[in-house]
Scaffold this motif. Structure first.
Motif, PDB file in Angstrom:
ATOM      1  N   SER A  80    -100.331 -81.258  -5.230  1.00 17.69           N
ATOM      2  CA  SER A  80     -99.502 -82.529  -4.886  1.00 17.69           C
ATOM      3  C   SER A  80     -98.498 -82.180  -3.892  1.00 17.69           C
ATOM      4  O   SER A  80     -97.612 -81.142  -3.822  1.00 17.69           O
ATOM      5  CB  SER A  80     -99.010 -83.140  -6.009  1.00 17.69           C
ATOM      6  OG  SER A  80     -97.997 -82.174  -6.695  1.00 17.69           O
ATOM      7  N   PRO A  81     -97.841 -83.421  -3.232  1.00 19.06           N
ATOM      8  CA  PRO A  81     -96.630 -82.861  -2.419  1.00 19.06           C
ATOM      9  C   PRO A  81     -95.404 -82.781  -3.216  1.00 19.06           C
ATOM     10  O   PRO A  81     -94.561 -81.896  -2.863  1.00 19.06           O
ATOM     11  CB  PRO A  81     -96.368 -84.268  -1.909  1.00 19.06           C
ATOM     12  CG  PRO A  81     -97.664 -85.062  -1.851  1.00 19.06           C
ATOM     13  CD  PRO A  81     -98.388 -84.327  -2.919  1.00 19.06           C
ATOM     14  N   GLU A  82     -95.407 -83.232  -4.584  1.00 17.30           N
ATOM     15  CA  GLU A  82     -94.319 -82.885  -5.386  1.00 17.30           C
ATOM     16  C   GLU A  82     -94.243 -81.340  -5.533  1.00 17.30           C
ATOM     17  O   GLU A  82     -93.187 -80.768  -5.886  1.00 17.30           O
ATOM     18  CB  GLU A  82     -94.318 -83.687  -6.549  1.00 17.30           C
ATOM     19  CG  GLU A  82     -94.401 -85.364  -6.475  1.00 17.30           C
ATOM     20  CD  GLU A  82     -95.473 -85.546  -6.160  1.00 17.30           C
ATOM     21  OE1 GLU A  82     -95.643 -87.095  -5.916  1.00 17.30           O
ATOM     22  OE2 GLU A  82     -96.802 -85.182  -6.206  1.00 17.30           O
ATOM     23  N   TRP A  83     -95.501 -80.832  -5.978  1.00 18.92           N
ATOM     24  CA  TRP A  83     -95.568 -79.353  -6.432  1.00 18.92           C
ATOM     25  C   TRP A  83     -95.140 -78.468  -5.041  1.00 18.92           C
ATOM     26  O   TRP A  83     -94.274 -77.499  -5.105  1.00 18.92           O
ATOM     27  CB  TRP A  83     -96.777 -79.003  -6.979  1.00 18.92           C
ATOM     28  CG  TRP A  83     -96.750 -77.351  -7.109  1.00 18.92           C
ATOM     29  CD1 TRP A  83     -97.830 -76.504  -6.477  1.00 18.92           C
ATOM     30  CD2 TRP A  83     -96.018 -76.967  -7.978  1.00 18.92           C
ATOM     31  NE1 TRP A  83     -97.371 -75.423  -7.130  1.00 18.92           N
ATOM     32  CE2 TRP A  83     -96.501 -75.479  -8.104  1.00 18.92           C
ATOM     33  CE3 TRP A  83     -95.043 -77.178  -8.810  1.00 18.92           C
ATOM     34  CZ2 TRP A  83     -96.092 -74.351  -9.002  1.00 18.92           C
ATOM     35  CZ3 TRP A  83     -94.455 -76.324  -9.888  1.00 18.92           C
ATOM     36  CH2 TRP A  83     -95.062 -74.715  -9.741  1.00 18.92           C
ATOM     37  N   ALA A  84     -95.369 -79.073  -3.846  1.00 21.98           N
ATOM     38  CA  ALA A  84     -95.027 -78.431  -2.573  1.00 21.98           C
ATOM     39  C   ALA A  84     -93.697 -78.413  -2.447  1.00 21.98           C
ATOM     40  O   ALA A  84     -92.969 -77.221  -1.998  1.00 21.98           O
ATOM     41  CB  ALA A  84     -95.778 -78.904  -1.440  1.00 21.98           C
ATOM     42  N   GLU A  85     -93.136 -79.477  -2.817  1.00 19.22           N
ATOM     43  CA  GLU A  85     -91.472 -79.484  -2.501  1.00 19.22           C
ATOM     44  C   GLU A  85     -90.930 -78.633  -3.666  1.00 19.22           C
ATOM     45  O   GLU A  85     -89.720 -77.967  -3.432  1.00 19.22           O
ATOM     46  CB  GLU A  85     -91.087 -81.008  -2.942  1.00 19.22           C
ATOM     47  CG  GLU A  85     -89.512 -81.238  -2.536  1.00 19.22           C
ATOM     48  CD  GLU A  85     -89.006 -80.937  -1.134  1.00 19.22           C
ATOM     49  OE1 GLU A  85     -87.810 -81.021  -1.027  1.00 19.22           O
ATOM     50  OE2 GLU A  85     -89.958 -80.683  -0.202  1.00 19.22           O
ATOM     51  N   THR A  86     -91.278 -78.472  -4.751  1.00 19.18           N
ATOM     52  CA  THR A  86     -90.778 -77.701  -5.917  1.00 19.18           C
ATOM     53  C   THR A  86     -90.926 -76.133  -5.361  1.00 19.18           C
ATOM     54  O   THR A  86     -89.926 -75.515  -5.507  1.00 19.18           O
ATOM     55  CB  THR A  86     -91.574 -78.015  -7.139  1.00 19.18           C
ATOM     56  OG1 THR A  86     -91.110 -79.095  -7.702  1.00 19.18           O
ATOM     57  CG2 THR A  86     -90.771 -76.996  -8.335  1.00 19.18           C
ATOM     58  N   LEU A  87     -91.878 -75.821  -4.796  1.00 19.50           N
ATOM     59  CA  LEU A  87     -92.212 -74.491  -4.376  1.00 19.50           C
ATOM     60  C   LEU A  87     -90.876 -74.211  -3.176  1.00 19.50           C
ATOM     61  O   LEU A  87     -90.707 -73.093  -3.087  1.00 19.50           O
ATOM     62  CB  LEU A  87     -93.660 -74.347  -3.775  1.00 19.50           C
ATOM     63  CG  LEU A  87     -94.689 -74.221  -4.993  1.00 19.50           C
ATOM     64  CD1 LEU A  87     -96.052 -74.279  -4.086  1.00 19.50           C
ATOM     65  CD2 LEU A  87     -94.470 -73.055  -5.822  1.00 19.50           C
ATOM     66  N   ARG A  88     -91.018 -75.184  -2.208  1.00 19.93           N
ATOM     67  CA  ARG A  88     -90.041 -75.120  -1.075  1.00 19.93           C
ATOM     68  C   ARG A  88     -88.630 -74.988  -1.415  1.00 19.93           C
ATOM     69  O   ARG A  88     -87.938 -74.076  -0.916  1.00 19.93           O
ATOM     70  CB  ARG A  88     -90.440 -76.142  -0.098  1.00 19.93           C
ATOM     71  CG  ARG A  88     -89.685 -75.884   1.149  1.00 19.93           C
ATOM     72  CD  ARG A  88     -89.859 -77.243   2.119  1.00 19.93           C
ATOM     73  NE  ARG A  88     -89.185 -78.407   1.695  1.00 19.93           N
ATOM     74  CZ  ARG A  88     -87.926 -78.456   1.762  1.00 19.93           C
ATOM     75  NH1 ARG A  88     -87.079 -77.435   2.248  1.00 19.93           N
ATOM     76  NH2 ARG A  88     -87.172 -79.537   1.278  1.00 19.93           N
ATOM     77  N   PRO A 118    -104.855 -73.923  -4.865  1.00 13.72           N
ATOM     78  CA  PRO A 118    -104.960 -74.704  -3.768  1.00 13.72           C
ATOM     79  C   PRO A 118    -104.464 -74.471  -2.434  1.00 13.72           C
ATOM     80  O   PRO A 118    -104.665 -74.680  -1.367  1.00 13.72           O
ATOM     81  CB  PRO A 118    -104.330 -76.267  -4.030  1.00 13.72           C
ATOM     82  CG  PRO A 118    -104.385 -76.266  -5.490  1.00 13.72           C
ATOM     83  CD  PRO A 118    -104.538 -74.832  -5.882  1.00 13.72           C
ATOM     84  N   GLY A 119    -103.458 -73.402  -2.849  1.00 17.03           N
ATOM     85  CA  GLY A 119    -103.009 -72.488  -1.367  1.00 17.03           C
ATOM     86  C   GLY A 119    -101.515 -72.970  -0.917  1.00 17.03           C
ATOM     87  O   GLY A 119    -101.262 -72.554   0.050  1.00 17.03           O
ATOM     88  N   LEU A 120    -100.981 -73.930  -1.761  1.00 16.12           N
ATOM     89  CA  LEU A 120     -99.560 -74.276  -1.403  1.00 16.12           C
ATOM     90  C   LEU A 120     -98.626 -73.030  -1.510  1.00 16.12           C
ATOM     91  O   LEU A 120     -97.855 -72.919  -0.325  1.00 16.12           O
ATOM     92  CB  LEU A 120     -99.106 -75.317  -2.141  1.00 16.12           C
ATOM     93  CG  LEU A 120     -99.985 -76.592  -2.336  1.00 16.12           C
ATOM     94  CD1 LEU A 120     -99.323 -77.867  -3.139  1.00 16.12           C
ATOM     95  CD2 LEU A 120     -99.845 -77.205  -0.901  1.00 16.12           C
ATOM     96  N   THR A 121     -98.800 -72.120  -2.241  1.00 11.55           N
ATOM     97  CA  THR A 121     -98.285 -70.832  -2.078  1.00 11.55           C
ATOM     98  C   THR A 121     -98.441 -70.036  -0.949  1.00 11.55           C
ATOM     99  O   THR A 121     -97.759 -69.313  -0.266  1.00 11.55           O
ATOM    100  CB  THR A 121     -98.248 -69.987  -3.327  1.00 11.55           C
ATOM    101  OG1 THR A 121     -99.559 -70.055  -3.706  1.00 11.55           O
ATOM    102  CG2 THR A 121     -97.464 -70.560  -4.530  1.00 11.55           C
ATOM    103  N   THR A 122     -99.661 -70.012  -0.501  1.00 10.50           N
ATOM    104  CA  THR A 122    -100.046 -69.245   0.673  1.00 10.50           C
ATOM    105  C   THR A 122     -99.514 -69.990   2.104  1.00 10.50           C
ATOM    106  O   THR A 122     -99.000 -68.867   2.840  1.00 10.50           O
ATOM    107  CB  THR A 122    -101.651 -69.465   0.831  1.00 10.50           C
ATOM    108  OG1 THR A 122    -102.683 -69.169  -0.463  1.00 10.50           O
ATOM    109  CG2 THR A 122    -102.168 -68.562   1.764  1.00 10.50           C
ATOM    110  N   ASP A 123     -99.250 -71.200   1.762  1.00 10.89           N
ATOM    111  CA  ASP A 123     -98.561 -71.807   3.090  1.00 10.89           C
ATOM    112  C   ASP A 123     -97.082 -71.139   3.407  1.00 10.89           C
ATOM    113  O   ASP A 123     -96.704 -70.999   4.190  1.00 10.89           O
ATOM    114  CB  ASP A 123     -98.350 -73.401   2.941  1.00 10.89           C
ATOM    115  CG  ASP A 123     -99.918 -73.947   3.072  1.00 10.89           C
ATOM    116  OD1 ASP A 123    -100.870 -73.306   3.821  1.00 10.89           O
ATOM    117  OD2 ASP A 123    -100.091 -75.125   2.388  1.00 10.89           O
ATOM    118  N   LEU A 124     -96.513 -71.169   2.070  1.00  9.32           N
ATOM    119  CA  LEU A 124     -95.143 -70.649   1.977  1.00  9.32           C
ATOM    120  C   LEU A 124     -95.266 -68.881   2.439  1.00  9.32           C
ATOM    121  O   LEU A 124     -94.245 -68.658   3.319  1.00  9.32           O
ATOM    122  CB  LEU A 124     -94.547 -70.456   0.655  1.00  9.32           C
ATOM    123  CG  LEU A 124     -94.148 -71.952   0.006  1.00  9.32           C
ATOM    124  CD1 LEU A 124     -93.357 -71.527  -1.245  1.00  9.32           C
ATOM    125  CD2 LEU A 124     -92.975 -72.433   0.810  1.00  9.32           C
TER     126      LEU A 124
END
Length: 194
Positions: free
Chosen positions: A14-22, A46-52
């Protein structure tokens, strides 16, 4: 074998989790360690941490045990800067002494037993170059987290025992921080230089 319920998978993409990670994970990660040029990511989901991580290193090898998640991540990111490997990180066929750093973010509690977690720690230590850093974060056990993980594999790691477990796996320079009331812990550890 690990598993995650559909609600959990949806949240992790989710975008919310992506924002929390960022806003919460990334600043700490930048302060915690220099990752170097070749990073092993264990359990990217899903790879949101990979993006970071792509903003912090030249290359990421993402090892994902779930076949569907690995396939989806490979379709999205596999290329010159990301290699996606479908497999169990405790036994993955990668060369020892390769990686400048290894990471695992909010995935340790999905490893099916403390013994399997310990095998993971030992394997990560083997895969790191001498002096390589292992960084991670995970949630602290709570009733709320247990409810969120209904029908998931849920084996929380006790941050109070993590230093001993990482030492047993071969790491040194271990730092485990569990801020009071924040519901998570973070750690750094290093493979000895020689």
């Amino acid at each position: 074998m690990t598993s995650m319920n559909q609600g959990h998978l949806t949240f992790l993409a989710s975008p919310e989790w992506a924002e929390t990670l960022r806003t919460r994970l990334l600043p700490w990660l930048r302060e915690a360690a220099e990752l170097g040029d070749d990073v092993l990511e264990v359990g990217p989901g899903p790879g949101l941490t990979t993006d970071l991580l792509l903003g912090l290193t030249d290359h990421v090898t993402a090892v994902e045990i779930d076949a569907d998640l690995a396939r989806e991540l490979a379709a999205r990111l596999d290329g010159p800067r990301v290699t996606v490997v479908h497999g169990d990180a405790t036994a993955v066929d990668l060369p020892a002494d390769r990686f400048s750093a290894a990471t695992c973010f909010t995935m340790l509690h999905h490893v099916e037993s403390p013994e399997a977690q310990d095998r993971l720690f030992a394997r990560v230590c083997q895969l790191l170059r001498p002096g390589g850093v292992f960084v991670g974060a995970d949630s602290v056990a709570s009733d709320e987290m247990r409810e969120f993980h209904v029908d998931d594999t849920y084996v929380p790691v006790d941050p109070g025992t993590l230093e001993l477990r990482l030492t047993a796996a071969g790491f040194t320079d271990i730092n485990v921080v569990s801020p009071p009331g924040e519901g998570h812990f973070r750690f750094t550890a290093r493979r000895p230089n020689a």
